[in-house]
Design an enzyme around this catalytic site. Sequence first.
Site, PDB file in Angstrom:
ATOM      1  N   TYR A   1       0.825  -1.219   0.000  1.00  0.00           N
ATOM      2  CA  TYR A   1       0.000   0.000   0.000  1.00  0.00           C
ATOM      3  C   TYR A   1       0.859   1.269   0.000  1.00  0.00           C
ATOM      4  CZ  TYR A   1       0.106  -0.270   5.236  1.00  0.00           C
ATOM      5  OH  TYR A   1       0.469  -0.346   6.550  1.00  0.00           O
TER       6      TYR A   1
ATOM      7  N   PRO B   1       6.454  -6.514   1.444  1.00  0.00           N
ATOM      8  CA  PRO B   1       5.799  -7.776   1.803  1.00  0.00           C
ATOM      9  C   PRO B   1       4.280  -7.624   1.844  1.00  0.00           C
ATOM     10  CG  PRO B   1       7.334  -7.020   3.538  1.00  0.00           C
ATOM     11  CD  PRO B   1       7.061  -5.862   2.620  1.00  0.00           C
TER      12      PRO B   1
HETATM   13  C1  HXC Z   1      -6.097   5.695  17.552  1.00  0.00           C
HETATM   14  C2  HXC Z   1      -4.049   5.661  18.639  1.00  0.00           C
HETATM   15  C3  HXC Z   1      -4.048   4.242  18.655  1.00  0.00           C
HETATM   16  C4  HXC Z   1      -5.190   3.570  18.083  1.00  0.00           C
HETATM   17  C5  HXC Z   1      -2.226   4.918  19.597  1.00  0.00           C
HETATM   18  N1  HXC Z   1      -2.894   6.027  19.246  1.00  0.00           N
HETATM   19  N2  HXC Z   1      -2.907   3.817  19.252  1.00  0.00           N
HETATM   20  N3  HXC Z   1      -5.050   6.380  18.087  1.00  0.00           N
HETATM   21  N4  HXC Z   1      -6.185   4.339  17.547  1.00  0.00           N
HETATM   22  N5  HXC Z   1      -5.263   2.251  18.043  1.00  0.00           N
HETATM   23  C6  HXC Z   1      -2.488   7.401  19.472  1.00  0.00           C
HETATM   24  C7  HXC Z   1      -2.405   7.731  20.953  1.00  0.00           C
HETATM   25  O1  HXC Z   1      -3.692   8.060  21.474  1.00  0.00           O
HETATM   26  C8  HXC Z   1      -1.450   8.927  20.943  1.00  0.00           C
HETATM   27  O2  HXC Z   1      -2.084  10.108  20.552  1.00  0.00           O
HETATM   28  C9  HXC Z   1      -0.480   8.583  19.829  1.00  0.00           C
HETATM   29  O3  HXC Z   1      -1.150   7.620  19.000  1.00  0.00           O
HETATM   30  C10 HXC Z   1       0.798   7.946  20.367  1.00  0.00           C
HETATM   31  O4  HXC Z   1       0.433   6.815  21.125  1.00  0.00           O
HETATM   32  P1  HXC Z   1       1.373   6.165  22.227  1.00  0.00           P
HETATM   33  O5  HXC Z   1       0.694   4.945  22.724  1.00  0.00           O
HETATM   34  O6  HXC Z   1       1.833   7.210  23.174  1.00  0.00           O
HETATM   35  O7  HXC Z   1       2.661   5.816  21.319  1.00  0.00           O
HETATM   36  P2  HXC Z   1       3.828   4.802  21.582  1.00  0.00           P
HETATM   37  O8  HXC Z   1       3.804   4.241  22.968  1.00  0.00           O
HETATM   38  O9  HXC Z   1       5.058   5.470  21.107  1.00  0.00           O
HETATM   39  O10 HXC Z   1       3.473   3.578  20.600  1.00  0.00           O
HETATM   40  C11 HXC Z   1       3.589   3.732  19.210  1.00  0.00           C
HETATM   41  C12 HXC Z   1       2.505   2.913  18.478  1.00  0.00           C
HETATM   42  C13 HXC Z   1       2.500   1.449  18.968  1.00  0.00           C
HETATM   43  C14 HXC Z   1       2.809   3.044  16.988  1.00  0.00           C
HETATM   44  C15 HXC Z   1       1.128   3.551  18.758  1.00  0.00           C
HETATM   45  O11 HXC Z   1       1.519   0.706  18.259  1.00  0.00           O
HETATM   46  C16 HXC Z   1       3.831   0.787  18.806  1.00  0.00           C
HETATM   47  O12 HXC Z   1       4.699   0.874  19.672  1.00  0.00           O
HETATM   48  N6  HXC Z   1       4.084   0.094  17.673  1.00  0.00           N
HETATM   49  C17 HXC Z   1       5.360  -0.546  17.346  1.00  0.00           C
HETATM   50  C18 HXC Z   1       5.205  -1.852  16.649  1.00  0.00           C
HETATM   51  C19 HXC Z   1       4.186  -1.914  15.545  1.00  0.00           C
HETATM   52  O13 HXC Z   1       3.338  -1.022  15.379  1.00  0.00           O
HETATM   53  N7  HXC Z   1       4.261  -2.999  14.769  1.00  0.00           N
HETATM   54  C20 HXC Z   1       3.341  -3.228  13.673  1.00  0.00           C
HETATM   55  C21 HXC Z   1       3.974  -2.898  12.356  1.00  0.00           C
HETATM   56  S1  HXC Z   1       3.003  -3.702  11.211  1.00  0.00           S
HETATM   57  P3  HXC Z   1      -2.686  11.192  21.624  1.00  0.00           P
HETATM   58  O14 HXC Z   1      -2.949  12.428  20.812  1.00  0.00           O
HETATM   59  O15 HXC Z   1      -3.939  10.551  22.133  1.00  0.00           O
HETATM   60  O16 HXC Z   1      -1.630  11.368  22.679  1.00  0.00           O
HETATM   61  C22 HXC Z   1       2.991  -2.973   9.725  1.00  0.00           C
HETATM   62  C23 HXC Z   1       2.352  -3.859   8.697  1.00  0.00           C
HETATM   63  C24 HXC Z   1       1.988  -3.201   7.424  1.00  0.00           C
HETATM   64  O17 HXC Z   1       3.427  -1.880   9.578  1.00  0.00           O
HETATM   65  C25 HXC Z   1       1.276  -4.070   6.394  1.00  0.00           C
HETATM   66  C26 HXC Z   1       0.510  -5.273   6.832  1.00  0.00           C
HETATM   67  C27 HXC Z   1      -0.077  -6.099   5.753  1.00  0.00           C
HETATM   68  P1  NAP Z   2       6.912  -5.851  14.683  1.00  0.00           P
HETATM   69  O1  NAP Z   2       7.394  -7.159  15.182  1.00  0.00           O
HETATM   70  O2  NAP Z   2       6.005  -5.055  15.551  1.00  0.00           O
HETATM   71  O3  NAP Z   2       8.178  -4.996  14.264  1.00  0.00           O
HETATM   72  C1  NAP Z   2       8.316  -3.623  14.446  1.00  0.00           C
HETATM   73  C2  NAP Z   2       9.613  -3.379  15.180  1.00  0.00           C
HETATM   74  O4  NAP Z   2       9.902  -1.981  15.186  1.00  0.00           O
HETATM   75  C3  NAP Z   2       9.590  -3.840  16.619  1.00  0.00           C
HETATM   76  O5  NAP Z   2      10.728  -4.632  16.880  1.00  0.00           O
HETATM   77  C4  NAP Z   2       9.663  -2.553  17.424  1.00  0.00           C
HETATM   78  O6  NAP Z   2      10.363  -2.752  18.649  1.00  0.00           O
HETATM   79  C5  NAP Z   2      10.416  -1.647  16.467  1.00  0.00           C
HETATM   80  N1  NAP Z   2      10.154  -0.231  16.714  1.00  0.00           N
HETATM   81  C6  NAP Z   2       8.957   0.390  16.792  1.00  0.00           C
HETATM   82  N2  NAP Z   2       9.110   1.678  17.077  1.00  0.00           N
HETATM   83  C7  NAP Z   2      10.447   1.895  17.173  1.00  0.00           C
HETATM   84  C8  NAP Z   2      11.240   3.047  17.439  1.00  0.00           C
HETATM   85  N3  NAP Z   2      10.676   4.239  17.666  1.00  0.00           N
HETATM   86  N4  NAP Z   2      12.591   2.908  17.469  1.00  0.00           N
HETATM   87  C9  NAP Z   2      13.172   1.703  17.251  1.00  0.00           C
HETATM   88  N5  NAP Z   2      12.465   0.585  16.986  1.00  0.00           N
HETATM   89  C10 NAP Z   2      11.116   0.682  16.949  1.00  0.00           C
HETATM   90  O7  NAP Z   2       6.119  -6.021  13.298  1.00  0.00           O
HETATM   91  P2  NAP Z   2       6.537  -6.740  11.931  1.00  0.00           P
HETATM   92  O8  NAP Z   2       5.282  -7.273  11.360  1.00  0.00           O
HETATM   93  O9  NAP Z   2       7.694  -7.637  12.134  1.00  0.00           O
HETATM   94  O10 NAP Z   2       6.970  -5.483  11.040  1.00  0.00           O
HETATM   95  C11 NAP Z   2       8.297  -5.354  10.555  1.00  0.00           C
HETATM   96  C12 NAP Z   2       8.288  -4.540   9.280  1.00  0.00           C
HETATM   97  O11 NAP Z   2       7.584  -5.220   8.263  1.00  0.00           O
HETATM   98  C13 NAP Z   2       7.625  -3.172   9.396  1.00  0.00           C
HETATM   99  O12 NAP Z   2       8.327  -2.235   8.612  1.00  0.00           O
HETATM  100  C14 NAP Z   2       6.262  -3.406   8.796  1.00  0.00           C
HETATM  101  O13 NAP Z   2       5.663  -2.226   8.326  1.00  0.00           O
HETATM  102  C15 NAP Z   2       6.640  -4.353   7.688  1.00  0.00           C
HETATM  103  N6  NAP Z   2       5.557  -5.153   7.134  1.00  0.00           N
HETATM  104  C16 NAP Z   2       5.021  -6.162   7.863  1.00  0.00           C
HETATM  105  C17 NAP Z   2       4.039  -6.955   7.293  1.00  0.00           C
HETATM  106  C18 NAP Z   2       3.455  -8.112   8.022  1.00  0.00           C
HETATM  107  O14 NAP Z   2       2.553  -8.750   7.481  1.00  0.00           O
HETATM  108  N7  NAP Z   2       3.922  -8.449   9.209  1.00  0.00           N
HETATM  109  C19 NAP Z   2       3.598  -6.671   6.009  1.00  0.00           C
HETATM  110  C20 NAP Z   2       4.169  -5.629   5.296  1.00  0.00           C
HETATM  111  C21 NAP Z   2       5.163  -4.866   5.857  1.00  0.00           C
HETATM  112  P3  NAP Z   2      10.087  -1.866  19.968  1.00  0.00           P
HETATM  113  O15 NAP Z   2       8.614  -1.736  20.096  1.00  0.00           O
HETATM  114  O16 NAP Z   2      10.762  -2.640  21.045  1.00  0.00           O
HETATM  115  O17 NAP Z   2      10.773  -0.550  19.703  1.00  0.00           O
END
Ligand code: HXC
Ligand code: NAP
Length: 291
Positions: free
Chosen positions: A154, A195
């Site tokens: 996307y 991916p």
């Molecule tokens: C609406 C949300 C929300 C939700 C957080 N926020 N979650 N808003 N719906 N579900 C808002 C909060 O209210 C806050 O805004 C702001 O986002 C920051 O939230 P925090 O919880 O303080 O942030 P933080 O602790 O830094 O966490 C970051 C995060 C969290 C992105 C929200 O999910 C995270 O740590 N993610 C890391 C790993 C991850 O996301 N992995 C997945 C990647 S998968 P306000 O204004 O209220 O303060 C991927 C796949 C793609 O990318 C393709 C798949 C096919």
């Molecule tokens: P994941 O396990 O949640 O990986 C995300 C990683 O990013 C975590 O290890 C997280 O560790 C780290 N991270 C998040 N915020 C960070 C920050 N501020 N600084 C440093 N590290 C940070 O999810 P995943 O599925 O393996 O995703 C990996 C990658 O693949 C991502 O780029 C995602 O968009 C991509 N992707 C995934 C899929 C899928 O199907 N899984 C599909 C398409 C693309 P901490 O929270 O400990 O920091």
Amino acid sequence: MKFEGMLKDNALQGKTILITGGGTGLGKSIGKYCVELGANLIITSRRQEVLDETAQEFSEIGDGEVLAISSDVRKVEDVERVIKTSLDKFGTIDSVLNNAAGNFIAPTERLTPKAFDVVVDIVLKGTYNYSLLLGQHWIKEKQAASILNIVTTYAWTGSAFVAPSAAAKGGVLALTRSLAAEWAKYNIRCNAIAPGPFPTKGAWDRLFPKPISTFINFEKSLPLKRYGNHQELANLAAYLLSDYAGYFNGEVVTIDGGEWIHNAGEFNKLERVPKALWGLIERATRGKKKK
Ligand code: HXC
Ligand code: NAP
């Protein structure tokens, strides 16, 4: 189906690879395969305890050494510290895998500006922080190197309910191609992998939570009727990180089992038409020649 490593033994021997988000999910699976192939690894993300656990697992696999350093990809001072510590330990860094991400599903109108920031900053700013600082180092040292970015399909189609992630990944895609063009003269290559769905806890908790997964069977909707296997992705990533891929530059390799094409084609949904109906349809669509 073969879910096993495909590269030659020691294909990454002597390489040092930095993986952001390398303690979990796809970053961890790719890192594991790189270590199996002999690479030294730097894994970094915010939670040191997660990184330590992963580094411990990796230390039992290959010859390569693993450095686990917690840092936030959004903070330039953290990125500088990770690079310096890595160079002090290994002398060089050959590649960076920009894999760290933040994401969650939500209707865009429910987001605060901070919610947008958090995702865009991790994905886009994190990627350009590492690319810029490492790129400057490589250019100064006249070192050949490569950048591999993880985007998703996307990045070019866009997607509802993940607008911040789509905007950020679109930015990473443009950055990939921009740096590929600009830094080729320094022997720095820049590629990306897009991916499709590969199950990880991080993604599934945030993108397919219970209320969604109970009424949508996402896996069944995929053209190959299955998710990707992590080794399939690790094989591709390790190849692109290896010297065998030395002529890849500016490329984005999609590995999604045909998902995005399947969702895009005008008539692809006609798969739902029962086979028995095609006779009737044919009669309706065949031209009737005038006598
Ligand atoms: C609406 C949300 C929300 C939700 C957080 N926020 N979650 N808003 N719906 N579900 C808002 C909060 O209210 C806050 O805004 C702001 O986002 C920051 O939230 P925090 O919880 O303080 O942030 P933080 O602790 O830094 O966490 C970051 C995060 C969290 C992105 C929200 O999910 C995270 O740590 N993610 C890391 C790993 C991850 O996301 N992995 C997945 C990647 S998968 P306000 O204004 O209220 O303060 C991927 C796949 C793609 O990318 C393709 C798949 C096919
Ligand atoms: P994941 O396990 O949640 O990986 C995300 C990683 O990013 C975590 O290890 C997280 O560790 C780290 N991270 C998040 N915020 C960070 C920050 N501020 N600084 C440093 N590290 C940070 O999810 P995943 O599925 O393996 O995703 C990996 C990658 O693949 C991502 O780029 C995602 O968009 C991509 N992707 C995934 C899929 C899928 O199907 N899984 C599909 C398409 C693309 P901490 O929270 O400990 O920091």
